[in-house]
Design a protein around this motif. Structure first.
Motif, PDB file in Angstrom:
ATOM      1  N   SER A 139     -93.587 -24.403 106.024  1.00  0.00           N
ATOM      2  CA  SER A 139     -94.419 -23.439 105.293  1.00  0.00           C
ATOM      3  C   SER A 139     -95.880 -23.482 105.756  1.00  0.00           C
ATOM      4  O   SER A 139     -96.728 -22.803 105.170  1.00  0.00           O
TER       5      SER A 139
ATOM      6  N   ASN B 266     -93.719 -27.645  94.345  1.00  0.00           N
ATOM      7  CA  ASN B 266     -93.767 -26.425  95.137  1.00  0.00           C
ATOM      8  C   ASN B 266     -94.293 -26.724  96.541  1.00  0.00           C
ATOM      9  O   ASN B 266     -95.500 -26.868  96.758  1.00  0.00           O
ATOM     10  N   HIS B 267     -93.380 -26.792  97.508  1.00  0.00           N
ATOM     11  CA  HIS B 267     -93.797 -27.155  98.867  1.00  0.00           C
ATOM     12  C   HIS B 267     -94.701 -26.087  99.489  1.00  0.00           C
ATOM     13  O   HIS B 267     -95.554 -26.383 100.309  1.00  0.00           O
ATOM     14  N   VAL B 268     -94.518 -24.823  99.057  1.00  0.00           N
ATOM     15  CA  VAL B 268     -95.363 -23.758  99.619  1.00  0.00           C
ATOM     16  C   VAL B 268     -96.805 -23.947  99.153  1.00  0.00           C
ATOM     17  O   VAL B 268     -97.748 -23.801  99.937  1.00  0.00           O
TER      18      VAL B 268
ATOM     19  N   SER C 189     -84.803 -28.172 107.083  1.00  0.00           N
ATOM     20  CA  SER C 189     -85.698 -28.370 105.938  1.00  0.00           C
ATOM     21  C   SER C 189     -84.959 -29.153 104.853  1.00  0.00           C
ATOM     22  O   SER C 189     -84.999 -28.791 103.687  1.00  0.00           O
TER      23      SER C 189
ATOM     24  N   LYS D 193     -99.422 -22.932 107.257  1.00  0.00           N
ATOM     25  CA  LYS D 193    -100.213 -21.815 107.783  1.00  0.00           C
ATOM     26  C   LYS D 193    -101.442 -22.355 108.517  1.00  0.00           C
ATOM     27  O   LYS D 193    -102.200 -21.607 109.111  1.00  0.00           O
TER      28      LYS D 193
ATOM     29  N   ALA E  98     -98.350 -26.632 101.175  1.00  0.00           N
ATOM     30  CA  ALA E  98     -98.679 -26.178 102.526  1.00  0.00           C
ATOM     31  C   ALA E  98     -99.946 -25.334 102.516  1.00  0.00           C
ATOM     32  O   ALA E  98    -100.811 -25.478 103.382  1.00  0.00           O
TER      33      ALA E  98
ATOM     34  N   THR F 107     -92.219 -28.413 103.760  1.00  0.00           N
ATOM     35  CA  THR F 107     -93.661 -28.151 103.733  1.00  0.00           C
ATOM     36  C   THR F 107     -94.152 -27.852 105.149  1.00  0.00           C
ATOM     37  O   THR F 107     -94.971 -26.950 105.354  1.00  0.00           O
TER      38      THR F 107
END
Ligand code: CTP
Length: 398
Positions: A113, A74-76, A103, A115, A79, A110
């Motif tokens: 995504s 899960n790249h999110v 992407s 933040k 991130a 990543t």
């Protein structure tokens, strides 16, 4: 140490400098950071995932889907895990993809995504580094809010010598330490910063404006956020972007709109830094329809705009600080001091237009800070980001 417990996500792309990332990971671990690494497929030609996994003491992110375990990565989640992402080395190819939102591998997804703050250390041959498209991509990523760690000069893998070498692992570490540094000198402070030009409408399609890029104001906001401040950044039309949990970015067009927003936020601010290049005059009447070219001459009557800085200074509480900017072409110190006195400021930042490397649009600046007790601090010619940091450091110790 300042990186203790910090979660650092390292993104490695396929350049020869990738071999240096082994020592970078060791340096990070030594400082107490938690490290996870992601690699593009091409990077494993230069450093093996096993080396990276062993040094970082964590599995390496390579693919969206791990065929051996049948698991989707899960790249999110990766991130969101990170306190900072650092991409090093970044090839011209990955740089271009990052600047344009591609992407097509795990590392890029990543990155998209992210933040958290993102650091990018490019590395490539000198001609690639000097190519206009590379420069454009770096500028785009910087405008998107990434921190660029410029390549250095030296011997390159091609046998040529020039700019393009990835910054040394020690430099990468120093940049991160600086970012997370114990400098929280603006924690609890609320800053109001104005930036960019104003556009004063002539008719629905035309305006009077100026060449201000907004860079200085945005760099001040960035530096203040890094030092723990809460920032309201009010900017005229500018291509720059910035996002941060402690930032409220408000975009305006005209001087009158700028004044209205400043009036709304000023009483809550501790420090106001007025870096906007506000148009001194605006058309007295704004034509409702586009003006047609019928006559040989056209006269536009201008009326004075409100002075936003002077309004803030006239409406300040004893514990608020008001900092103005002065852009001067001649008699800089005298003119700026006169402005400081007339507008009743706490300090004024003087930019002298006739100096090389100074002024609108550029990346460098040489400024002087003049305080109300006439004390002058002169700063060296440096990037606007460094100028912003130096100014904030000088301002916090009154
Ligand atoms: N400023 C402002 N509102 C205006 C004009 C200027 O807030 N309507 C602020 C700018 O953001 C800057 C400072 O005032 O911080 C200096 O602007 P400048 O135009 O150089 O000053 P003036 O007093 O207008 O003097 P000049 O005659 O040189 O234009």
């Amino acid at each position: 140490m300042s990186l203790k417990g910090k979660r650092i996500l390292v993104g490695i792309t396929g350049g020869i400098a990738a071999y240096k990332i082994a020592s970078f990971i060791r340096l990070l671990k030594k400082q107490g950071a938690e490290v996870r690494c992601m690699m593009t497929p091409a990077s494993s030609d230069f450093i093996t995932p096993l080396t990276v996994a062993t040094l970082s003491e964590n599995p390496v992110g390579l693919e969206f889907y791990d065929a051996r375990t049948g698991q989707w990565t899960n790249h999110v989640e990766w991130a969101l895990w990170a306190d900072a992402m650092i991409f090093a080395p970044v090839t011209a190819n990955s740089l271009a993809k990052m600047a344009h939102g591609f992407s097509d591998n795990f590392l890029l997804a990543t990155f998209l995504s992210a933040k958290c703050p993102v650091f990018i250390a490019p590395a490539m041959d000198l001609d690639m580094y000097a190519h206009p498209s590379t420069k454009r991509n770096l500028a785009q990523l910087e405008a998107d809010g990434a921190f660029i760690i410029p390549a250095e000069s030296g011997e390159l893998a091609s046998g040529l010598t020039g700019e393009g070498r990835m910054a040394e692992p020690e430099t990468l570490l120093a940049v991160l330490e600086d970012h997370f540094g114990s400098d929280e000198s603006y924690k609890g402070k609320k800053l109001l910063i104005t930036a960019g030009p104003t556009y004063e409408a002539i008719d629905p399609v035309r305006f009077i404006g100026n060449h201000s890029s907004g860079k200085m104001g945005f760099e001040l906001a960035k530096a203040a956020l890094q030092k723990g401040a809460e920032v309201v950044l009010i900017s005229g039309p500018s291509a720059l972007e910035l996002s941060h949990p402690n930032l409220q970015l408000i975009r305006i067009q005209s001087a009158q709109q700028l004044l209205e927003i400043v009036q709304k936020h000023w009483s809550k601010a501790d420090i106001g830094i007025f870096a906007a290049a506000v148009a001194d005059y605006r058309p007295a009447d704004v034509a409702e329809q586009k003006i047609k070219k019928s006559e040989d001459e056209l006269t536009i009557r201008l009326v004075k705009n409100p002075d936003v800085l002077a309004w803030a200074a006239a409406n300040k509480q004893a514990d608020q600080q008001v900092i103005g900017f002065a852009l001067e072409t001649n008699n800089g110190v005298a003119n700026a001091s006169e402005k400081l006195e007339r507008k009743q400021l706490d300090a004024i930042v003087l930019n002298e237009m006739n100096e090389p490397g100074v002024g609108f649009g550029g990346n460098t600046n040489r400024v002087q800070l003049i305080r109300k007790d006439n004390k002058i601090t002169r700063f060296e010619l440096q990037s606007k980001a460094e100028t912003a940091r130096a100014l904030l450091e000088a301002l916090i110790v009154k």
